[in-house]
Design a protein around this motif. Structure first.
Motif, PDB file in Angstrom:
ATOM      1  N   ALA A  15      58.682  -8.696  54.027  1.00  0.00           N
ATOM      2  CA  ALA A  15      59.253  -7.400  53.643  1.00  0.00           C
ATOM      3  C   ALA A  15      60.343  -7.587  52.593  1.00  0.00           C
ATOM      4  O   ALA A  15      60.428  -6.835  51.621  1.00  0.00           O
ATOM      5  N   LEU A  16      61.166  -8.601  52.787  1.00  0.00           N
ATOM      6  CA  LEU A  16      62.248  -8.869  51.833  1.00  0.00           C
ATOM      7  C   LEU A  16      61.689  -9.295  50.477  1.00  0.00           C
ATOM      8  O   LEU A  16      62.133  -8.816  49.427  1.00  0.00           O
ATOM      9  N   LEU A  17      60.683 -10.158  50.478  1.00  0.00           N
ATOM     10  CA  LEU A  17      60.059 -10.559  49.215  1.00  0.00           C
ATOM     11  C   LEU A  17      59.358  -9.384  48.539  1.00  0.00           C
ATOM     12  O   LEU A  17      59.431  -9.233  47.316  1.00  0.00           O
ATOM     13  N   ASP A  18      58.687  -8.541  49.328  1.00  0.00           N
ATOM     14  CA  ASP A  18      58.049  -7.348  48.758  1.00  0.00           C
ATOM     15  C   ASP A  18      59.105  -6.453  48.094  1.00  0.00           C
ATOM     16  O   ASP A  18      58.884  -5.927  47.010  1.00  0.00           O
ATOM     17  N   GLU A  19      60.240  -6.284  48.756  1.00  0.00           N
ATOM     18  CA  GLU A  19      61.310  -5.447  48.203  1.00  0.00           C
ATOM     19  C   GLU A  19      61.835  -6.027  46.890  1.00  0.00           C
ATOM     20  O   GLU A  19      62.102  -5.303  45.937  1.00  0.00           O
ATOM     21  N   ILE A  20      61.955  -7.341  46.839  1.00  0.00           N
ATOM     22  CA  ILE A  20      62.394  -7.997  45.594  1.00  0.00           C
ATOM     23  C   ILE A  20      61.393  -7.717  44.480  1.00  0.00           C
ATOM     24  O   ILE A  20      61.779  -7.352  43.368  1.00  0.00           O
ATOM     25  N   HIS A  21      60.108  -7.865  44.763  1.00  0.00           N
ATOM     26  CA  HIS A  21      59.083  -7.656  43.742  1.00  0.00           C
ATOM     27  C   HIS A  21      59.064  -6.206  43.260  1.00  0.00           C
ATOM     28  O   HIS A  21      59.005  -5.951  42.052  1.00  0.00           O
ATOM     29  N   CYS A  86      68.072 -10.075  46.456  1.00  0.00           N
ATOM     30  CA  CYS A  86      67.901 -11.496  46.127  1.00  0.00           C
ATOM     31  C   CYS A  86      68.902 -12.343  46.900  1.00  0.00           C
ATOM     32  O   CYS A  86      68.557 -13.411  47.429  1.00  0.00           O
ATOM     33  N   ALA A  87      70.146 -11.868  46.988  1.00  0.00           N
ATOM     34  CA  ALA A  87      71.168 -12.594  47.744  1.00  0.00           C
ATOM     35  C   ALA A  87      70.781 -12.671  49.224  1.00  0.00           C
ATOM     36  O   ALA A  87      70.955 -13.714  49.863  1.00  0.00           O
ATOM     37  N   LEU A  88      70.234 -11.579  49.755  1.00  0.00           N
ATOM     38  CA  LEU A  88      69.780 -11.590  51.157  1.00  0.00           C
ATOM     39  C   LEU A  88      68.658 -12.606  51.363  1.00  0.00           C
ATOM     40  O   LEU A  88      68.631 -13.315  52.369  1.00  0.00           O
ATOM     41  N   ALA A  89      67.731 -12.660  50.408  1.00  0.00           N
ATOM     42  CA  ALA A  89      66.622 -13.604  50.524  1.00  0.00           C
ATOM     43  C   ALA A  89      67.124 -15.040  50.478  1.00  0.00           C
ATOM     44  O   ALA A  89      66.668 -15.891  51.256  1.00  0.00           O
ATOM     45  N   GLU A  96      63.477 -21.662  50.648  1.00  0.00           N
ATOM     46  CA  GLU A  96      63.281 -22.911  51.391  1.00  0.00           C
ATOM     47  C   GLU A  96      62.018 -22.819  52.246  1.00  0.00           C
ATOM     48  O   GLU A  96      61.235 -23.762  52.323  1.00  0.00           O
ATOM     49  N   ARG A  97      61.804 -21.645  52.865  1.00  0.00           N
ATOM     50  CA  ARG A  97      60.605 -21.459  53.680  1.00  0.00           C
ATOM     51  C   ARG A  97      59.347 -21.501  52.826  1.00  0.00           C
ATOM     52  O   ARG A  97      58.325 -22.039  53.240  1.00  0.00           O
ATOM     53  N   LYS A  98      59.416 -20.929  51.615  1.00  0.00           N
ATOM     54  CA  LYS A  98      58.254 -20.958  50.721  1.00  0.00           C
ATOM     55  C   LYS A  98      57.929 -22.396  50.321  1.00  0.00           C
ATOM     56  O   LYS A  98      56.758 -22.778  50.257  1.00  0.00           O
TER      57      LYS A  98
END
Length: 145
Positions: A15-21, A86-89, A96-98
């Motif tokens: 969800a966080l990555l989707d929001e960034i995109h 981005c800061a939250l991610a 690191e997880r990716k």
């Protein structure tokens, strides 16, 4: 009946990555809108237009004032939102997880290739070509040279 949205089962990291995109797309679109503005409209423009017939007859009046253009304000707010997500991610360790996920996927692919090559009973000449051909094909698959 329309609603704002229904619940969706989603991984918080996704969800966080989707929001960034999405937000990066919004920022790019708003940047284009701002770049299309004439210079004088960045800080000066129409804030209100009244047209029609009022109690005193026909009305066609516009108010102008100095203020940042609404496109610019939206652009700046969306940029701020992008920086925050981005800061939250980063704080959540998404990158690191990716990397860890890519490493584990790479290990699985390497193990699969080893098993395939072992099952093929290659000749010594064919085995000698493996260190050159396999990495070359994997780089092509990954979009590299």
């Amino acid at each position: 009946m329309r609603t704002l949205g229904l619940p969706i089962d989603i991984d918080p990291g996704k969800a966080l990555l989707d929001e960034i995109h999405w937000t990066a797309g919004h920022v790019a679109w708003l940047r284009e809108k701002v770049q299309e503005l004439p210079d004088e409209e960045m800080v000066w423009g129409k804030t209100l237009h009244r047209a029609g017939v009022g109690p005193e007859g026909p009305v066609d009046v516009s108010d102008h004032k100095a203020a940042p253009n609404v496109w610019y304000e939206l652009y700046m707010k969306e940029r701020d939102h992008l920086a925050k997500v981005c800061a939250l991610a980063l704080k959540a360790g998404i990158e690191e997880r990716k990397v860890k996920l890519a490493e584990s996927q790479g290990a699985l692919v390497a193990e699969a290739i080893r098993r395939i090559l072992a099952a093929l009973n290659l000749t010594p000449a064919q085995q000698a070509m493996v260190p050159e051909i396999v990495p070359q094909q994997l780089r092509l698959l990954a979009g590299g040279v």
